[in-house]
Design an enzyme around this catalytic site. Structure first.
Site, PDB file in Angstrom:
ATOM      1  N   ASP A  54     -30.064  -4.843  20.060  1.00 41.44           N
ATOM      2  CA  ASP A  54     -29.462  -3.875  20.972  1.00 41.44           C
ATOM      3  C   ASP A  54     -30.298  -2.595  20.993  1.00 41.44           C
ATOM      4  O   ASP A  54     -31.513  -2.651  20.866  1.00 41.44           O
ATOM      5  CB  ASP A  54     -28.020  -3.590  20.502  1.00 41.44           C
ATOM      6  N   HIS A  88     -24.820   2.288  22.140  1.00 42.20           N
ATOM      7  CA  HIS A  88     -24.274   0.965  22.438  1.00 42.20           C
ATOM      8  C   HIS A  88     -24.360   0.027  21.238  1.00 42.20           C
ATOM      9  O   HIS A  88     -23.378  -0.627  20.861  1.00 42.20           O
ATOM     10  CB  HIS A  88     -25.005   0.367  23.638  1.00 42.20           C
ATOM     11  N   SER A 248     -19.749  -7.054  26.567  1.00 44.64           N
ATOM     12  CA  SER A 248     -20.444  -6.633  25.348  1.00 44.64           C
ATOM     13  C   SER A 248     -19.482  -6.607  24.176  1.00 44.64           C
ATOM     14  O   SER A 248     -19.751  -7.154  23.099  1.00 44.64           O
ATOM     15  CB  SER A 248     -21.037  -5.224  25.542  1.00 44.64           C
TER      16      SER A 248
END
Length: 386
Positions: A54, A88, A248
Site C-alpha cells: 500500500d 491509507h 479496501s
C-alpha cells in the site's frame, strides 16, 4: 496508475478527538456482528504476518506500536516503509492488527504482525508495475502468509504479465493474496486489477445489513465479501475518527479473518485456509454457483474458530483454480452454469444491529452521525463463469 480503492469514497467534515477506547470499538460494528470477542478467546492472529502492500504504514500510530515489522519501500521515490503520506496503508494495517491502544482502532486480528510494503506515495507518479509485482514478491520472500492489496485499477497487458507472475510466485511460496474488487460498481463496474487475476481472492463490500453496497464491483471473479461500509478511520484534517467506506476496508477485514483461522491452524496451507473460508462463508444462494456480488459469501471466521466447521481438504489444490492446475504451497510455519441475481440484498450472514449506508461523520464521544443514505439497485440476469 493504480488508484487506492478507497479514494473517491471519502468522508465529510470533522471529528473531535476520541477519549475512550470503548467508544471507538463500539463504532466498529462489524466486531460485534462477527463475534470478535469470542473469537479472540480462541485466536488473535498470533504468529501470522500480513503484508500490507500500500502507501506505507505509520508505525508510530498508537494502536500499531509494536505491531509493524521493518518492511520495504519499493516505490520509485523511496521514503521508507513506515512513511505514509496518504494514511491509507496505515488505516488498512489498523483494521487488520490494531490493538485499540489509547482509544485507537481495534483490528480484527490484533495478534498478527504487519509487514509494510510501500508501493505508492502521495503525489508520486509511480507506475504500478514493476512496483506492485516487486512488492508482492518481497512480501512472499519475507514471511508474509497473507498479502493484502487494498488497491485496484484498470489492467493493461504489461501489468497483467508482470503481476500475474508475481501472484503465481506468492501462491507457490504458500501465501494468500487478497485484493479489493473495486468501488465503481455503480459507475461503470470496470474490472479492477489485481483482483481479476487467477488465484487472487477478490473481495466485495457489504453494509450493516449484510447487503452488498451499490458501489462494490460485481464480477465473476469476486470470491468473498466483508464489511466495508461505515468503517472507522482517522479523519484526514482533524483529530478523531470519521466513517469510511470501500472495498479496501473489506479486503483488510477478509485478510484479518484469514489470519485468525491460520493462527488457530498453523499446519494448514494457504489452499486449506482459503477453502474453509469459502465453505463457511454466509452464502447468498443455494448450490455451488458464486454470486457476482459477494462470491461464495460473507466471511465468517467464527464458523471455523467457534463452531469447528470447514473441511480443509487437499493441501495442494487452490479452490479458486482448476483442480488440474494445482499450485503446491509450502506449509505455513509453528460449477459451470447460470445464476440469476434479482437483487443486491442478501440474507444476513453476520447481521448488524441497524441499517446503514453511505458516508458517516462521527462528531465526538457519544454523539451521533450524519448519514448519507444510498439505495441499493436491483440487478438481474448475470451470467457466471469460472
Amino acid at each position: 496508475m493504480l488508484a487506492l480503492a478507497a479514494i473517491g469514497l471519502g468522508t465529510l467534515g470533522y471529528a473531535a478527538p476520541q477519549a475512550v477506547a470503548d467508544e471507538t470499538k463500539s463504532r466498529e460494528w462489524y466486531l460485534g456482528a462477527m463475534r470478535a470477542d469470542d473469537m479472540w478467546k480462541v485466536s488473535r492472529g498470533e504468529g501470522i504476518t500480513v503484508a500490507v502492500v500500500d502507501s506505507g504504514v505509520d508505525s508510530s500510530t498508537r494502536e500499531l506500536q509494536g505491531q509493524v515489522l521493518e518492511g520495504a519501500d519499493v516505490s520509485n521515490e523511496p521514503m521508507g516503509a513506515h512513511v505514509d503520506q496518504r494514511g491509507h496503508g496505515t488505516e488498512m494495517a489498523a483494521l487488520i492488527a490494531g490493538t485499540g491502544a489509547e482509544g485507537g482502532i481495534w483490528g480484527l486480528a490484533p495478534g498478527a504482525r504487519i509487514l509494510p510494503v510501500r508501493t505508492v506515495g502521495a503525489g508520486l507518479a509511480d507506475a504500478p508495475d514493476p512496483l506492485l509485482a516487486r512488492g508482492i514478491r518481497y512480501a512472499a520472500d519475507n514471511g508474509a502468509r497473507i498479502i493484502n492489496i487494498s488497491q485496484g485499477g484498470p489492467e493493461t497487458p504489461t501489468q497483467t504479465r508482470q503481476t500475474e507472475a508475481a501472484v503465481t510466485y506468492a501462491l507457490s511460496k504458500g501465501a494468500l493474496v487478497f485484493a479489493a474488487s473495486g468501488n465503481d460498481g455503480d459507475k461503470g463496474n470496470v474490472p479492477n486489477y489485481p483482483a481479476t487475476m487467477r488465484g487472487v481472492v477478490s473481495v466485495g463490500a457489504i453494509d450493516k445489513t449484510s447487503t452488498v453496497t451499490k458501489w462494490s464491483n460485481s464480477a465473476s471473479n469476486v470470491a468473498l465479501a466483508a464489511p466495508g461500509d461505515e468503517i472507522p478511520g482517522r479523519c484526514k484534517i482533524s483529530a478523531g475518527f470519521c466513517a469510511r467506506q470501500g472495498t479496501s476496508q473489506a479486503t483488510a477485514l477478509a485478510s484479518a479473518s484469514a489470519a485468525l483461522i491460520w493462527s488457530k491452524h498453523p499446519d494448514w496451507t494457504n489452499n486449506q485456509v482459503l477453502r474453509v473460508m469459502l465453505e463457511t462463508a454466509g452464502k447468498p444462494t443455494t448450490g455451488k454457483i458464486p454470486s457476482p456480488y459477494i462470491g461464495y459469501g460473507i466471511v465468517r471466521p467464527r464458523k471455523v474458530l467457534l463452531d469447528g466447521e470447514g473441511n480443509p481438504g487437499p493441501s495442494d489444490v487452490n479452490p479458486l483454480l482448476a483442480a488440474s492446475e494445482p499450485v503446491s504451497p509450502k506449509p505455513a510455519p509453528s460449477g459451470d452454469s447460470t445464476s440469476q441475481e434479482t437483487s443486491r440484498r442478501r440474507s444476513a450472514a453476520e447481521p448488524g444491529p441497524t441499517q446503514g449506508g453511505g458516508t458517516n461523520l462521527w462528531l465526538g464521544v457519544g454523539i451521533g452521525a450524519a448519514v448519507v443514505a444510498a439505495a441499493a439497485a436491483t440487478i438481474a440476469g448475470v451470467r457466471r463463469r469460472r
